[in-house]
Design an enzyme around this catalytic site. Structure first.
Site, PDB file in Angstrom:
ATOM      1  N   SER A  28       0.806  -1.207   0.000  1.00 57.08           N
ATOM      2  CA  SER A  28       0.000   0.000   0.000  1.00 57.08           C
ATOM      3  C   SER A  28       0.849   1.272   0.000  1.00 57.08           C
ATOM      4  O   SER A  28       1.522   1.558  -0.965  1.00 57.08           O
ATOM      5  CB  SER A  28      -0.968  -0.030   1.176  1.00 57.08           C
ATOM      6  N   LYS A  32      -0.948  -4.107  -3.153  1.00 57.75           N
ATOM      7  CA  LYS A  32      -2.223  -3.634  -2.616  1.00 57.75           C
ATOM      8  C   LYS A  32      -2.428  -2.198  -3.069  1.00 57.75           C
ATOM      9  O   LYS A  32      -1.861  -1.273  -2.530  1.00 57.75           O
ATOM     10  CB  LYS A  32      -2.231  -3.735  -1.094  1.00 57.75           C
ATOM     11  N   ASP A  56       9.948   5.264 -10.584  1.00 59.77           N
ATOM     12  CA  ASP A  56       9.535   5.892 -11.845  1.00 59.77           C
ATOM     13  C   ASP A  56      10.443   7.064 -12.215  1.00 59.77           C
ATOM     14  O   ASP A  56      10.744   7.284 -13.397  1.00 59.77           O
ATOM     15  CB  ASP A  56       8.093   6.373 -11.753  1.00 59.77           C
TER      16      ASP A  56
END
Length: 396
Positions: free
Chosen positions: A314, A339, A325
């Site tokens: 999460s 999740k 990224d």
């Protein structure tokens, strides 16, 4: 960024096996949507209710019957939606605040099904009672725990302040079990740890994203820089971090990324569930104070390695995904839990609520985390035999 964020706390609360929930608190249930209530089905529900009241073998309390009906209806939607009664709602809020009444131990499940002590929390009742890392809990108040789910064990050990619980422990080197009676107290759990591990290199551990996490991280990083002003690299340890406050995750990522960089986006059916969060103070704090302003500027450029494993879920996946990224950090470990769905908390009364899945979240590059997780840049097993999901920690 919609106005709903400013009036709501976005959180992800960790539970057993790395399952964590990204949630949005809302003061009142949304009344703007007409659900198209099916009258005939509601009449059928009323008929069943009446049959149970009139024909069931024994009397059933009205409140219990209706509460169970609500619970079943919400729980049938998916594994992450739920009706939160008074205790469940209180436990959820305690988890995000980093405060709870218990013994002060981090626990996991051992290979043989006992409850393993990962570590006692410093200056907690368990710490003062002499509980040690590696101890195995075999009984709680005389009840065997072998095979007991971790959440069930946590519930048995938490309770009201000044009440007592007796633990039966197995300890390496001792022939006989230990019986320790410990008085429950309010525990304040620190989610951030750090230290200099070699000249020029620091280790920063975030165990869960709680309300104090961002301020605690800033305090710890400043202390590390005071100890070694010439830091050349930092290890951010997110292993077994099941989630926490989304603002905290946005703030932690923002500490290492340029201002205004996108951190995470959410997408769902409702317009207000489609949002983008950036490295801006208004997106990682609710009080307007920019805690990150006190960080050394060098933190934006020093090399960073992020440690993850199956227990990273999460909110911790949001941080790892954003840093990956932007190629700001090397992600090291094993694939994270995956999740990535958002649960919205709709408050029903002052102490009850419904938790509904309303959206999913995505990394800045648009990668979905749900059921996929973050794939490390460098795959490294934590143990010789693999990651070991049972090493996930819970505190009680």
């Amino acid at each position: 960024m919609g106005s709903s964020f400013k009036s709501a706390a976005l959180v992800a609360v960790g539970v057993v096996a790395g399952v964590a929930f990204t949630m949005q608190y809302s003061a009142l249930a949304d009344k703007s949507v007409d659900p198209g209530i099916p009258i005939s089905e509601l009449q059928k529900l009323a008929q069943v209710y009446g049959l149970i009241k009139s024909d069931y073998v024994e009397a059933v309390d009205d409140k219990k019957l209706l509460t169970d009906a609500i619970s079943g209806m919400v729980a049938s939607l998916d594994p992450h939606s739920a009706y939160l009664d008074q205790k469940a709602y209180r436990d959820l809020r305690e988890g995000t605040e980093g405060k709870f009444v218990g013994l002060g131990i981090e626990i996991g499940v051992s290979e043989d099904g006992y409850i393993r002590i990962v570590a006692p929390i410093e200056d907690s009742p368990a710490y003062r009672a002499g509980i040690q890392a590696g101890d195995l809990i075999t009984r709680i108040d005389g009840v065997p725990v072998q095979g007991l789910e971790l959440d069930a064990a946590v519930k048995r050990m938490r309770g009201e302040p000044q009440t007592r619980v007796t633990l039966t422990l197995l300890r390496a080197g001792l022939a006989q079990p230990l019986n320790l009676t410990i008085t429950r107290q309010q525990i304040v759990q620190k989610s951030v740890k750090g230290k200099i591990i070699a000249p020029g290199y620091a280790w920063l551990r975030i165990a869960q994203f709680q309300e104090p996490t961002l301020d605690d991280m800033v305090t710890k990083i400043r202390a590390l820089y005071r100890e070694d002003p010439a830091l050349k690299g930092l290890v951010l340890d997110l292993r077994n971090d099941p989630g926490g406050l989304l603002q905290g995750a946005v703030g932690v990522a923002a500490a290492f990324l340029p201002a205004n960089a996108e951190i995470v986006s959410t997408n769902g059916q409702l317009a207000k569930s489609r949002e983008r969060l950036y490295a801006r103070a208004e997106h990682y704090t609710l009080n307007g104070d920019d805690a990150l302003a006190a960080l050394p500027a060098a933190l934006k450029t020093i090399p960073v390695a992020v440690l993850v494993n199956t227990g990273s879920a999460s909110a911790s996946e949001i941080v790892a995904g954003a840093l990956q990224d932007y190629k700001r950090a090397a992600i090291i470990g094993t694939p994270t839990f995956g999740k990535g769905s958002v649960q919205t908390i709709r408050q029903l009364t002052s102490d009850t609520a419904v938790k509904l899945t309303t959206a999913r979240y995505y990394t800045p590059a648009g990668r979905a985390i749900q059921a996929r997780g973050i794939i490390p840049d460098l795959m490294v097993d934590e143990y010789a035999d693999g990651d070991g999901i049972n090493s996930l920690r819970r505190a009680t």
